[in-house]
Design a protein around this motif. Structure first.
Motif, mmCIF file in Angstrom:
data_model
loop_
_atom_site.group_PDB
_atom_site.id
_atom_site.type_symbol
_atom_site.label_atom_id
_atom_site.label_comp_id
_atom_site.label_asym_id
_atom_site.label_seq_id
_atom_site.Cartn_x
_atom_site.Cartn_y
_atom_site.Cartn_z
ATOM 1 N N PHE A 19 0.829 -1.200 0.000
ATOM 2 C CA PHE A 19 0.000 0.000 0.000
ATOM 3 C C PHE A 19 0.871 1.260 0.000
ATOM 4 O O PHE A 19 0.605 2.217 -0.730
ATOM 5 C CB PHE A 19 -0.940 -0.007 1.209
ATOM 6 C CG PHE A 19 -1.788 1.226 1.308
ATOM 7 C CD1 PHE A 19 -2.858 1.414 0.456
ATOM 8 C CD2 PHE A 19 -1.506 2.206 2.247
ATOM 9 C CE1 PHE A 19 -3.644 2.548 0.526
ATOM 10 C CE2 PHE A 19 -2.276 3.347 2.327
ATOM 11 C CZ PHE A 19 -3.346 3.518 1.470
ATOM 12 N N LEU A 20 1.924 1.263 0.807
ATOM 13 C CA LEU A 20 2.822 2.421 0.852
ATOM 14 C C LEU A 20 3.530 2.626 -0.484
ATOM 15 O O LEU A 20 3.699 3.764 -0.942
ATOM 16 C CB LEU A 20 3.835 2.275 1.984
ATOM 17 C CG LEU A 20 3.263 2.398 3.396
ATOM 18 C CD1 LEU A 20 4.346 2.111 4.429
ATOM 19 C CD2 LEU A 20 2.674 3.777 3.608
ATOM 20 N N CYS A 21 3.957 1.547 -1.117
ATOM 21 C CA CYS A 21 4.584 1.662 -2.439
ATOM 22 C C CYS A 21 3.599 2.229 -3.461
ATOM 23 O O CYS A 21 3.955 3.081 -4.284
ATOM 24 C CB CYS A 21 5.098 0.304 -2.901
ATOM 25 S SG CYS A 21 6.541 -0.263 -2.002
ATOM 26 N N LEU A 22 2.373 1.771 -3.415
ATOM 27 C CA LEU A 22 1.351 2.281 -4.326
ATOM 28 C C LEU A 22 1.110 3.773 -4.093
ATOM 29 O O LEU A 22 1.002 4.546 -5.047
ATOM 30 C CB LEU A 22 0.047 1.492 -4.150
ATOM 31 C CG LEU A 22 -1.119 1.958 -5.016
ATOM 32 C CD1 LEU A 22 -0.823 1.674 -6.474
ATOM 33 C CD2 LEU A 22 -2.392 1.268 -4.582
ATOM 34 N N MET A 23 1.050 4.176 -2.832
ATOM 35 C CA MET A 23 0.826 5.590 -2.517
ATOM 36 C C MET A 23 2.007 6.447 -2.988
ATOM 37 O O MET A 23 1.807 7.560 -3.488
ATOM 38 C CB MET A 23 0.590 5.782 -1.021
ATOM 39 C CG MET A 23 -0.716 5.167 -0.522
ATOM 40 S SD MET A 23 -2.170 5.635 -1.490
ATOM 41 C CE MET A 23 -2.244 7.370 -1.192
ATOM 42 N N LEU A 24 3.230 5.965 -2.829
ATOM 43 C CA LEU A 24 4.397 6.697 -3.331
ATOM 44 C C LEU A 24 4.325 6.855 -4.841
ATOM 45 O O LEU A 24 4.614 7.930 -5.384
ATOM 46 C CB LEU A 24 5.691 5.987 -2.942
ATOM 47 C CG LEU A 24 6.177 6.213 -1.530
ATOM 48 C CD1 LEU A 24 7.332 5.276 -1.214
ATOM 49 C CD2 LEU A 24 6.609 7.651 -1.351
ATOM 50 N N PHE A 25 3.961 5.791 -5.531
ATOM 51 C CA PHE A 25 3.863 5.850 -6.983
ATOM 52 C C PHE A 25 2.786 6.834 -7.425
ATOM 53 O O PHE A 25 3.013 7.675 -8.285
ATOM 54 C CB PHE A 25 3.559 4.455 -7.547
ATOM 55 C CG PHE A 25 3.332 4.453 -9.026
ATOM 56 C CD1 PHE A 25 4.396 4.589 -9.896
ATOM 57 C CD2 PHE A 25 2.056 4.338 -9.549
ATOM 58 C CE1 PHE A 25 4.196 4.608 -11.267
ATOM 59 C CE2 PHE A 25 1.839 4.360 -10.907
ATOM 60 C CZ PHE A 25 2.913 4.494 -11.770
ATOM 61 N N VAL A 26 1.612 6.760 -6.824
ATOM 62 C CA VAL A 26 0.506 7.648 -7.196
ATOM 63 C C VAL A 26 0.856 9.100 -6.878
ATOM 64 O O VAL A 26 0.615 9.992 -7.685
ATOM 65 C CB VAL A 26 -0.796 7.215 -6.482
ATOM 66 C CG1 VAL A 26 -1.881 8.258 -6.632
ATOM 67 C CG2 VAL A 26 -1.258 5.880 -7.037
ATOM 68 N N SER A 27 1.454 9.342 -5.713
ATOM 69 C CA SER A 27 1.771 10.723 -5.348
ATOM 70 C C SER A 27 2.869 11.311 -6.232
ATOM 71 O O SER A 27 2.933 12.517 -6.412
ATOM 72 C CB SER A 27 2.181 10.810 -3.878
ATOM 73 O OG SER A 27 3.396 10.123 -3.669
ATOM 74 N N SER A 28 3.717 10.473 -6.801
ATOM 75 C CA SER A 28 4.755 11.013 -7.685
ATOM 76 C C SER A 28 4.231 11.250 -9.095
ATOM 77 O O SER A 28 4.795 12.049 -9.840
ATOM 78 C CB SER A 28 5.961 10.078 -7.720
ATOM 79 O OG SER A 28 5.611 8.861 -8.343
ATOM 80 N N THR A 29 3.162 10.586 -9.504
ATOM 81 C CA THR A 29 2.628 10.783 -10.849
ATOM 82 C C THR A 29 1.535 11.834 -10.921
ATOM 83 O O THR A 29 1.309 12.403 -11.980
ATOM 84 C CB THR A 29 2.078 9.464 -11.418
ATOM 85 O OG1 THR A 29 1.078 8.960 -10.538
ATOM 86 C CG2 THR A 29 3.173 8.446 -11.595
ATOM 87 N N VAL A 30 0.863 12.130 -9.830
ATOM 88 C CA VAL A 30 -0.241 13.093 -9.854
ATOM 89 C C VAL A 30 0.217 14.489 -10.268
ATOM 90 O O VAL A 30 -0.445 15.130 -11.089
ATOM 91 C CB VAL A 30 -0.989 13.097 -8.500
ATOM 92 C CG1 VAL A 30 -1.925 14.275 -8.388
ATOM 93 C CG2 VAL A 30 -1.754 11.800 -8.342
ATOM 94 N N PRO A 31 1.351 15.030 -9.765
ATOM 95 C CA PRO A 31 1.756 16.366 -10.224
ATOM 96 C C PRO A 31 2.015 16.420 -11.726
ATOM 97 O O PRO A 31 1.695 17.407 -12.381
ATOM 98 C CB PRO A 31 3.041 16.633 -9.440
ATOM 99 C CG PRO A 31 2.939 15.791 -8.233
ATOM 100 C CD PRO A 31 2.190 14.574 -8.670
#
Length: 118
Positions: A19-31
């Motif tokens: 879950f943490l890896c997924l959140m890191l990935f999503v937060s880096s692609t959203v900007p």
């Protein structure tokens, strides 16, 4: 009290890590996604040519260091002491962009929406 069985503990740690890896990935692609949606550029256009700025910068690099008076005079003529006003019309500023809003205006608009005052 019952303790978590070791295999369930490992499974829980795995899911938390995933879950943490997924959140890191999503937060880096959203900007990147957000920046792409607000500014549509033409892929054939490229960057603005700032030839005058390049020439002025090269002249300053080749010349000896300027005195304080020269720096003040040149900086009063335009954007800064190196560029002066070279290619100022090609640079993006609030004065020459359409539909641009400042951070202050965005905050005021958000506060108006929240409070309902206009």
């Amino acid at each position: 009290m019952k303790f978590i069985h070791p295999s369930k503990s490992r499974l829980a740690r795995f899911f938390v890590g995933a879950f943490l890896c997924l959140m890191l990935f999503v937060s880096s692609t959203v900007p990147a996604i957000a920046a792409g949606s607000s500014h549509q550029s033409s892929p054939t256009k490229g960057e603005a040519k700032l030839d005058q700025t390049l020439e002025k910068s090269q002249e300053v690099l080749k010349s000896p260091p300027m005195s304080l008076g020269e720096v003040e005079d040149r900086s009063n003529k335009g954007l800064n002491e190196v560029q002066e006003d070279a290619d100022a019309n090609k640079m993006k500023r609030p004065e020459n962009t359409n539909r641009s809003t400042t951070v202050q205006e965005k905050i005021e608009n958000a506060l108006e929406r929240v409070t309902g005052d206009k």
